[in-house]
Design an enzyme around this catalytic site. Structure first.
Site, PDB file in Angstrom:
ATOM      1  N   ARG A 199      -8.963 -18.820  35.816  1.00 15.28           N
ATOM      2  CA  ARG A 199      -8.424 -18.588  37.168  1.00 15.28           C
ATOM      3  C   ARG A 199      -9.307 -17.623  37.907  1.00 15.28           C
ATOM      4  NH1 ARG A 199      -2.218 -17.083  37.805  1.00 15.28           N
ATOM      5  NH2 ARG A 199      -3.042 -15.065  37.290  1.00 15.28           N
ATOM      6  N   THR A 217      -8.517 -16.020  44.417  1.00 15.65           N
ATOM      7  CA  THR A 217      -7.924 -17.213  45.044  1.00 15.65           C
ATOM      8  C   THR A 217      -6.815 -17.810  44.184  1.00 15.65           C
ATOM      9  OG1 THR A 217      -9.455 -18.708  43.928  1.00 15.65           O
ATOM     10  CG2 THR A 217     -10.176 -17.786  46.049  1.00 15.65           C
ATOM     11  N   ASP A 261      -1.710 -10.168  30.775  1.00 14.98           N
ATOM     12  CA  ASP A 261      -2.778 -11.165  30.644  1.00 14.98           C
ATOM     13  C   ASP A 261      -2.885 -11.591  29.187  1.00 14.98           C
ATOM     14  OD1 ASP A 261      -5.377 -12.380  30.255  1.00 14.98           O
ATOM     15  OD2 ASP A 261      -5.834 -11.712  32.284  1.00 14.98           O
ATOM     16  N   ASP A 287      -6.482 -11.558  27.554  1.00 13.07           N
ATOM     17  CA  ASP A 287      -6.980 -10.194  27.335  1.00 13.07           C
ATOM     18  C   ASP A 287      -6.250  -9.527  26.174  1.00 13.07           C
ATOM     19  OD1 ASP A 287      -8.507 -10.729  29.523  1.00 13.07           O
ATOM     20  OD2 ASP A 287      -7.783  -9.052  30.748  1.00 13.07           O
TER      21      ASP A 287
END
Ligand code: PRP
Ligand code: URA
Length: 207
Positions: free
Chosen positions: A103, A107, A199, A202
């Site tokens: 991603r 945006t 995340d 991560d």
């Protein structure tokens, strides 16, 4: 309308709560995520078609059953990698393909940077894996690629889904059933699931 199954099993919910905890480190996160993937496998594969299969045991014969079609597991990189090995251990001889999606943080549009799949997919039961269904952009794009290769039997397995992501998948691929351990409240302005778990990539890989 598409179908969503939320796996409410108490052990699933216990492990998911630990996974969400911001104090959970990378190694424990990886372990929990794999265990959750194992538990979700049973519900996500409950409707696979079977055929009869005769076997001889040491003391007799029985007409048992065997899966009708080969399974193809497709993790969306990176975070889907945390689910694939646990599911691979449980399922009979699955093949594994890969789709890499990233991603754009600004945006929120996803870009495909890798694809490694069989040339044609019509004969497979495809299980698409991604712990997070946020805007749904990654999953919708991955499902599009699988459909282009002829896949007709696809199911999507997530751990945490946002209502927005579910709606996006249903809009573009209403025939794809979704299996998840939770449907959370919403997305925040950065496209993160709230409360979610942060995340996933991560936390899984520590970078
Ligand atoms: C995360 C996550 C999903 C995707 C979900 O991946 O692992 O693939 O975002 O978001 P979406 O539903 O809005 O598309 P990310 O792009 O952060 O890449 P990573 O797994 O490599 O960290
Ligand atoms: N990707 C993640 O890893 N977490 C989110 O909350 C949204 C997208």
């Amino acid at each position: 309308m598409g179908e969503v199954t939320v796996i409410q099993h108490p052990v699933v919910q216990h492990l998911l709560t630990q996974l969400r905890d911001e104090r959970t480190g990378s190694q424990e996160f990886r372990h929990l995520l794999a265990n959750l993937a194992s538990l979700l496998t049973f519900e996500a594969t409950r409707t696979l078609e079977v055929r009869s299969a005769e076997v001889r045991t040491p003391v007799g014969e029985i007409c048992g059953s065997a899966l009708q079609r080969e399974i193809l597991l497709v993790p969306i990189l990176r975070a889907g990698l945390g689910m694939v090995e646990a599911m691979r251990q449980l399922l009979p001889h699955p093949r594994v393909g890969f789709i890499g999606m990233k991603r754009n943080e600004h945006t929120l549009q996803c870009e495909c940077y890798h694809q490694s799949l069989p040339a044609a997919l019509p004969d497979f039961e495809v299980i698409l894996l991604d712990p997070m269904l946020a805007t749904g952009g990654s999953s919708v794009a991955a499902l599009g690629r699988l459909r282009e290769l002829g896949a007709t039997r696809i199911r999507l397995v997530n751990l945490v889904a946002a209502p927005e992501g579910i709606a996006h998948v249903h809009r573009h691929h209403p025939e794809v059933p979704i299996f998840t351990a939770a449907i959370d409240q919403k997305l925040n302005a950065r496209g993160y699931i709230v409360p979610g778990l942060g995340d996933a990539g991560d936390r899984l890989f520590g970078v």
